[in-house]
Design a protein around this motif. Sequence first.
Motif, PDB file in Angstrom:
ATOM      1  N   PHE A  96       0.883  11.638   5.539  1.00 23.52           N
ATOM      2  CA  PHE A  96      -0.471  11.121   5.419  1.00 23.52           C
ATOM      3  C   PHE A  96      -1.474  12.219   5.751  1.00 23.52           C
ATOM      4  N   ALA A 132      -9.376   8.521   4.806  1.00 17.15           N
ATOM      5  CA  ALA A 132      -8.350   8.551   5.851  1.00 17.15           C
ATOM      6  C   ALA A 132      -8.939   8.096   7.176  1.00 17.15           C
ATOM      7  N   ASN A 149      -4.444   5.731   4.661  1.00 14.79           N
ATOM      8  CA  ASN A 149      -4.946   6.619   3.607  1.00 14.79           C
ATOM      9  C   ASN A 149      -5.277   5.820   2.351  1.00 14.79           C
TER      10      ASN A 149
END
Length: 437
Positions: A64, A389, A411
């Motif tokens: 991520f 994010a 995300n």
Amino acid sequence: MPFALTACATVMRTVHPGSSRAELRHLIDSLTSQPEFRSAQWGVLVVNPRTGDTLYSKNAGKLFMPASNMKIITSAAALTLLGPEYTYKTTFLTNGEVRDSLLDGDLLVIGRGDPTVSDRMQGLITGDTLRGLATAVMDALADSLRAHHIRQVGGTIARVGNAFPDSIYGYGWEWDDLGEYYGAGVDELIFNEGMAPTKLRALPDSVRDSLYSGPAKDPAKAYLEALRDGLVRKGISVEGGVRDSILPTPIKMDTIFVLTSRPLREILPALMKPSQNQIAEILLRTIGLERGGIGTADTARKIIGQQLLAWGVQPDGFVIRDGSGLSDQDLLTPETIVRVLDRIQRDTAFATYYNSMPIAGIDGTIEKRMRGTPAQGNIHAKTGTLAKARSLSGYVTTADGERLIFSVLANNTTTPGSTVTNIADQIGAALASYREH
């Protein structure tokens, strides 16, 4: 892949003390699987490092964008590789001689990246966060010159050496960020977190304040200009002004004095609690300089990567591009974050690290979050925010006194950021109220 630690989460739709682990897992699943997150990605890991139990895990081995959770990696690596007592030294020299009150030559400065010449750091040092002044450091440097009987610099103010020969910006930083305070560049000489100084003004209560024109295009030159202004305020003239370029190392230089910064253990809170990007980027380059001999991000990335592997992080569990997480090309798995948080917990300087993190409902970037819940004053965690994010990772103590490590990463969400933040806060509050037995 089995994880020696592990993860399990819990959420606000009330996990009461005494709730089962199954109820905790159901709560986190329900929070992260709502229809509005259909196209988003969630990565969650919650572990009990004492027992090695994973309480909850969702996409924990997936990569991520961590946003400012990258600072967890940078700060932990810096504390381990540099040590809590590490200090920055800035050396002031001359290639001339002092005759009467004249420095017959240039005033030379060799920097190593000291990030403490800032309003924020000076406020922490003095205990007055509203009135800390980076300019006070420059005034003190001028006083040091006066103590060496210097009232006039006949040459220029110039820097020697190039400790950070890299770009002043992080790898992958967006063009739009470079004009913002959080996107200021860094160099081995940096004034007030990369902001360019202008003139001073007087506030109504007669407390001096610093004014800035925005991120400095040349951070090192901005530092030297701030130094020149400090000398002028103290009655020291500089005939040649500030040199634009780096001066070649003279054959002969004499040290006048050395400025030593506060130790790293006092710098970390100024990095972690407000999520300060420039200190993170300086620490990245400092790791490269001190442990690899070259103060570049590329050198540091390799060294930090080696440290992560030594900590047991999987080789495919990280992609490091900068130190702050402002780059959207950084990638971490929840497993990587939790592993690092576990390993730094075993360090003798862990108290320094733990206390440097924002505390829910108390200070830093989570000062106003999770108030009125069991997480307030309990959770020590790092936030992260980019356009697509959100992250929250750190430590939480449960209702039965167990310290858990957790990481929540989201995300590619299309919902408002506040919605994602609220989910992470509910998970944090649920973990704080969870009772295993």
